[in-house]
Write a protein that holds these residues in place. Structure first.
Motif, mmCIF file in Angstrom:
data_model
loop_
_atom_site.group_PDB
_atom_site.id
_atom_site.type_symbol
_atom_site.label_atom_id
_atom_site.label_comp_id
_atom_site.label_asym_id
_atom_site.label_seq_id
_atom_site.Cartn_x
_atom_site.Cartn_y
_atom_site.Cartn_z
ATOM 1 N N ALA A 36 0.856 -1.278 -0.085
ATOM 2 C CA ALA A 36 -0.041 -0.045 -0.060
ATOM 3 C C ALA A 36 0.732 1.232 -0.114
ATOM 4 C CB ALA A 36 -0.777 -0.089 1.251
ATOM 5 N N MET A 37 2.042 1.350 0.721
ATOM 6 C CA MET A 37 3.000 2.582 0.790
ATOM 7 C C MET A 37 3.517 2.750 -0.651
ATOM 8 S SD MET A 37 4.298 4.705 2.516
ATOM 9 C CE MET A 37 4.305 4.371 4.148
ATOM 10 N N PHE A 38 3.693 1.607 -1.189
ATOM 11 C CA PHE A 38 4.072 1.885 -2.763
ATOM 12 C C PHE A 38 3.037 2.460 -3.605
ATOM 13 C CE2 PHE A 38 3.900 0.262 -7.166
ATOM 14 C CZ PHE A 38 5.043 0.435 -7.663
ATOM 15 N N PHE A 39 2.045 2.263 -3.564
ATOM 16 C CA PHE A 39 0.844 2.882 -4.123
ATOM 17 C C PHE A 39 0.616 4.259 -3.805
ATOM 18 C CE2 PHE A 39 -0.178 -1.754 -5.309
ATOM 19 C CZ PHE A 39 0.231 -1.660 -6.542
ATOM 20 N N PHE A 40 0.788 4.390 -2.566
ATOM 21 C CA PHE A 40 0.590 5.696 -1.841
ATOM 22 C C PHE A 40 1.814 6.679 -2.332
ATOM 23 C CE2 PHE A 40 2.081 8.883 1.610
ATOM 24 C CZ PHE A 40 1.144 9.528 1.464
ATOM 25 N N LYS A 41 2.894 6.129 -2.368
ATOM 26 C CA LYS A 41 4.053 6.902 -2.953
ATOM 27 C C LYS A 41 3.612 7.160 -4.327
ATOM 28 C CE LYS A 41 7.557 5.694 0.441
ATOM 29 N NZ LYS A 41 8.862 4.939 0.567
ATOM 30 N N ARG A 42 3.175 6.528 -5.254
ATOM 31 C CA ARG A 42 2.934 6.591 -6.530
ATOM 32 C C ARG A 42 1.760 7.774 -6.654
ATOM 33 N NH1 ARG A 42 4.150 1.936 -10.471
ATOM 34 N NH2 ARG A 42 2.241 2.496 -11.358
ATOM 35 N N GLY A 43 0.939 8.114 -5.665
ATOM 36 C CA GLY A 43 -0.078 8.718 -5.853
ATOM 37 C C GLY A 43 -1.446 8.098 -6.232
ATOM 38 N N GLU A 44 -1.282 7.232 -6.111
ATOM 39 C CA GLU A 44 -2.595 6.066 -6.232
ATOM 40 C C GLU A 44 -3.451 5.692 -5.070
ATOM 41 O OE1 GLU A 44 -1.153 2.871 -8.900
ATOM 42 O OE2 GLU A 44 0.430 4.271 -9.686
ATOM 43 N N MET A 45 -3.121 6.304 -4.091
ATOM 44 C CA MET A 45 -3.882 6.025 -2.772
ATOM 45 C C MET A 45 -3.815 7.111 -1.861
ATOM 46 S SD MET A 45 -3.216 2.958 0.056
ATOM 47 C CE MET A 45 -3.429 1.765 -1.245
ATOM 48 N N ASN A 46 -4.855 7.477 -1.295
ATOM 49 C CA ASN A 46 -4.899 8.591 -0.381
ATOM 50 C C ASN A 46 -4.011 8.400 1.007
ATOM 51 O OD1 ASN A 46 -6.932 7.661 1.181
ATOM 52 N ND2 ASN A 46 -8.553 8.908 -0.235
#
Length: 83
Positions: A36-46
């Motif tokens: 989830a941190m990966f997707f957050f860092k890519r701006g794909e998760m708030n």
């Protein structure tokens, strides 16, 4: 030429598998949180959605998706997850 490890599409596919790690497996909560941190860092998760994954990180059997839904956050993430 980029190696497979450097290919962003390959990395995203690997992280997608990890964020979907089955519930109840040992360390699965932490695995889902790291992905989830990966997707957050890519701006794909708030940040609010990521926080739910953080809370569930030590709870291997806890599904973060119903919590996200109950809090009324991460609607795009839920759609992406098919939830």
């Amino acid at each position: 030429m980029a190696s497979e490890a450097e290919d962003p599409d390959t990395e995203a596919a690997e992280q997608w598998q990890l964020v979907n790690t089955p519930l109840g497996e040992m360390w699965s909560g932490r695995t889902r949180y790291a992905a989830a941190m990966f997707f957050f860092k890519r701006g794909e998760m708030n940040a609010e959605t990521l926080e739910v994954y953080r809370i569930c990180a030590r709870l291997d059997a806890e599904n973060p998706l119903p919590i996200i839904r109950d809090r009324g956050i991460g609607k795009e993430w839920l759609k992406r997850m098919g939830a």
